[in-house]
Design an enzyme around this catalytic site. Sequence first.
Site, PDB file in Angstrom:
ATOM      1  N   TYR A  70      77.144 -37.993   3.677  1.00 52.57           N
ATOM      2  CA  TYR A  70      76.753 -37.960   2.181  1.00 52.57           C
ATOM      3  C   TYR A  70      77.853 -37.581   1.292  1.00 52.57           C
ATOM      4  CZ  TYR A  70      71.991 -38.281   3.703  1.00 52.57           C
ATOM      5  OH  TYR A  70      70.925 -38.888   4.218  1.00 52.57           O
ATOM      6  N   VAL A 130      68.951 -41.320  -4.820  1.00 57.29           N
ATOM      7  CA  VAL A 130      69.881 -40.087  -4.741  1.00 57.29           C
ATOM      8  C   VAL A 130      71.118 -40.507  -5.581  1.00 57.29           C
ATOM      9  CG1 VAL A 130      68.831 -39.174  -2.534  1.00 57.29           C
ATOM     10  CG2 VAL A 130      70.926 -40.682  -2.454  1.00 57.29           C
ATOM     11  N   ASP A 131      71.307 -41.714  -6.118  1.00 57.39           N
ATOM     12  CA  ASP A 131      72.548 -41.982  -6.869  1.00 57.39           C
ATOM     13  C   ASP A 131      72.149 -41.613  -8.344  1.00 57.39           C
ATOM     14  OD1 ASP A 131      71.219 -45.416  -6.810  1.00 57.39           O
ATOM     15  OD2 ASP A 131      71.160 -44.194  -8.628  1.00 57.39           O
ATOM     16  N   HIS A 184      63.933 -37.525  -4.051  1.00 55.53           N
ATOM     17  CA  HIS A 184      64.493 -37.342  -2.716  1.00 55.53           C
ATOM     18  C   HIS A 184      66.040 -36.724  -2.889  1.00 55.53           C
ATOM     19  CE1 HIS A 184      61.868 -41.028  -1.125  1.00 55.53           C
ATOM     20  NE2 HIS A 184      61.272 -39.709  -1.266  1.00 55.53           N
ATOM     21  N   SER A 203      60.673 -50.706  -0.353  1.00 55.50           N
ATOM     22  CA  SER A 203      59.731 -51.140   0.493  1.00 55.50           C
ATOM     23  C   SER A 203      58.413 -50.387   0.802  1.00 55.50           C
ATOM     24  CB  SER A 203      60.465 -51.251   1.861  1.00 55.50           C
ATOM     25  OG  SER A 203      60.751 -49.633   2.408  1.00 55.50           O
TER      26      SER A 203
HETATM   27  N1  APR Z   1      66.441 -56.155  -6.300  1.00 54.62           N
HETATM   28  C1  APR Z   1      65.366 -55.566  -6.274  1.00 54.62           C
HETATM   29  N2  APR Z   1      64.736 -55.212  -5.116  1.00 54.62           N
HETATM   30  C2  APR Z   1      65.533 -55.550  -3.838  1.00 54.62           C
HETATM   31  C3  APR Z   1      66.832 -56.025  -4.080  1.00 54.62           C
HETATM   32  C4  APR Z   1      67.114 -56.268  -5.536  1.00 54.62           C
HETATM   33  N3  APR Z   1      68.464 -56.944  -5.760  1.00 54.62           N
HETATM   34  N4  APR Z   1      67.551 -55.992  -2.940  1.00 54.62           N
HETATM   35  C5  APR Z   1      66.598 -55.578  -2.046  1.00 54.62           C
HETATM   36  N5  APR Z   1      65.254 -55.190  -2.516  1.00 54.62           N
HETATM   37  C6  APR Z   1      64.133 -54.512  -2.062  1.00 54.62           C
HETATM   38  C7  APR Z   1      63.953 -54.840  -0.583  1.00 54.62           C
HETATM   39  O1  APR Z   1      63.129 -55.993  -0.511  1.00 54.62           O
HETATM   40  C8  APR Z   1      63.137 -53.711  -0.166  1.00 54.62           C
HETATM   41  O2  APR Z   1      61.730 -53.861  -0.475  1.00 54.62           O
HETATM   42  O3  APR Z   1      64.370 -53.088  -2.173  1.00 54.62           O
HETATM   43  C9  APR Z   1      63.659 -52.471  -1.066  1.00 54.62           C
HETATM   44  C10 APR Z   1      64.614 -51.557  -0.352  1.00 54.62           C
HETATM   45  O4  APR Z   1      63.652 -50.867   0.789  1.00 54.62           O
HETATM   46  P1  APR Z   1      64.291 -49.647   1.472  1.00 54.62           P
HETATM   47  O5  APR Z   1      65.652 -49.966   1.995  1.00 54.62           O
HETATM   48  O6  APR Z   1      63.202 -49.482   2.565  1.00 54.62           O
HETATM   49  O7  APR Z   1      64.588 -48.569   0.433  1.00 54.62           O
HETATM   50  P2  APR Z   1      63.349 -47.572  -0.235  1.00 54.62           P
HETATM   51  O8  APR Z   1      62.276 -48.097  -0.382  1.00 54.62           O
HETATM   52  O9  APR Z   1      64.071 -46.867  -1.509  1.00 54.62           O
HETATM   53  O10 APR Z   1      63.674 -46.407   1.029  1.00 54.62           O
HETATM   54  C11 APR Z   1      62.885 -45.259   0.698  1.00 54.62           C
HETATM   55  O11 APR Z   1      63.644 -44.189   2.647  1.00 54.62           O
HETATM   56  O12 APR Z   1      65.396 -43.830   3.822  1.00 54.62           O
HETATM   57  C12 APR Z   1      64.561 -43.262   3.021  1.00 54.62           C
HETATM   58  O13 APR Z   1      64.905 -41.280   1.471  1.00 54.62           O
HETATM   59  C13 APR Z   1      65.439 -42.899   1.742  1.00 54.62           C
HETATM   60  O14 APR Z   1      64.733 -43.115  -0.444  1.00 54.62           O
HETATM   61  C14 APR Z   1      64.583 -43.790   0.590  1.00 54.62           C
HETATM   62  C15 APR Z   1      63.637 -43.818   1.245  1.00 54.62           C
END
Ligand code: APR
Length: 263
Positions: free
Chosen positions: A84, A119-120, A135, A206
């Site tokens: 982190y 968290v940014d 988060h 996601s």
């Molecule tokens: N623009 C929009 N969406 C995008 C882009 C983009 N340029 N690039 C990728 N994505 C989408 C992907 O298709 C995916 O659905 O962003 C999503 C990212 O999903 P994750 O990586 O699972 O991130 P997130 O849903 O924010 O995770 C939730 O999980 O690990 C924990 O605490 C952490 O807050 C986080 C939580």
Amino acid sequence: MLYYFASLLYYFASLQLLISVFAYYKRDMGNKKRLVVLTGAGISAESGISTFRDSDGLWEKHSVEEICTHEALYRNYDMVVQFYNDRFAQLATVEPNAAHLALKTLEDKFDVQIITQNVDNLHERAGSSNIIHLHGELTKVCSMKNENLIVDRNTLPNPLISGKDVAPDGGKWRPFIVFFNEAVPMIEPAIELVQTADILLIIGTSLQVYPAASLSMYAPRNAEMFLIDPKPNTAGFNRPINVIAKGASEGMKEFMEIMNEKL
Ligand code: APR
């Protein structure tokens, strides 16, 4: 007993109704529709911050169990803190992108309320006014002795914390991040916010992590819902949703055109 239970149910139902009617009229008087926005890692991808579960995501390179659980913090303190610290240091090398800035611009015409899983600090740096971090925040740390003792890293002699740094209460500092197997203190205020949405916009998540992924369930029946994501996960929705299967910046352009037509 049945009568007592029925009157209790009736009492709560009328209270709920009263709250939403009051919230509706209060907002209508202000004439700005409430746009509640749930964001995830995808909105920061175009700023150069990795998502978690995409092919080049953080959880492809690091084990969640080793880095991002309550247990890991006590088992691998130095490794967790280093991870982190690195992510905090990265903030100085990135900027808000067009999608972050578009949410700021929408404040001219909407009562924009952001709920972010990120968290940014890119929403803050884009100038957005109303932000809930579900988060945690990379820019802050808290004491492991009293997690309500929260400070901004930049107020510390050494913003990149280590086990040698001690909080005023004698505890070690930890990242101000909600790890897996930890409570999500801001979920209640987030639910209350979604319950007052005229429009719910979801960007770049996601929708695999709960309770954040359940928030759309709380949107009022008549609220319009939009999802901007190049790989949209629409499985968890209990009603129709407008999908914009694009990246955040391009998706926001389309969303703003739709909103402008409505005004
Ligand atoms: N623009 C929009 N969406 C995008 C882009 C983009 N340029 N690039 C990728 N994505 C989408 C992907 O298709 C995916 O659905 O962003 C999503 C990212 O999903 P994750 O990586 O699972 O991130 P997130 O849903 O924010 O995770 C939730 O999980 O690990 C924990 O605490 C952490 O807050 C986080 C939580």
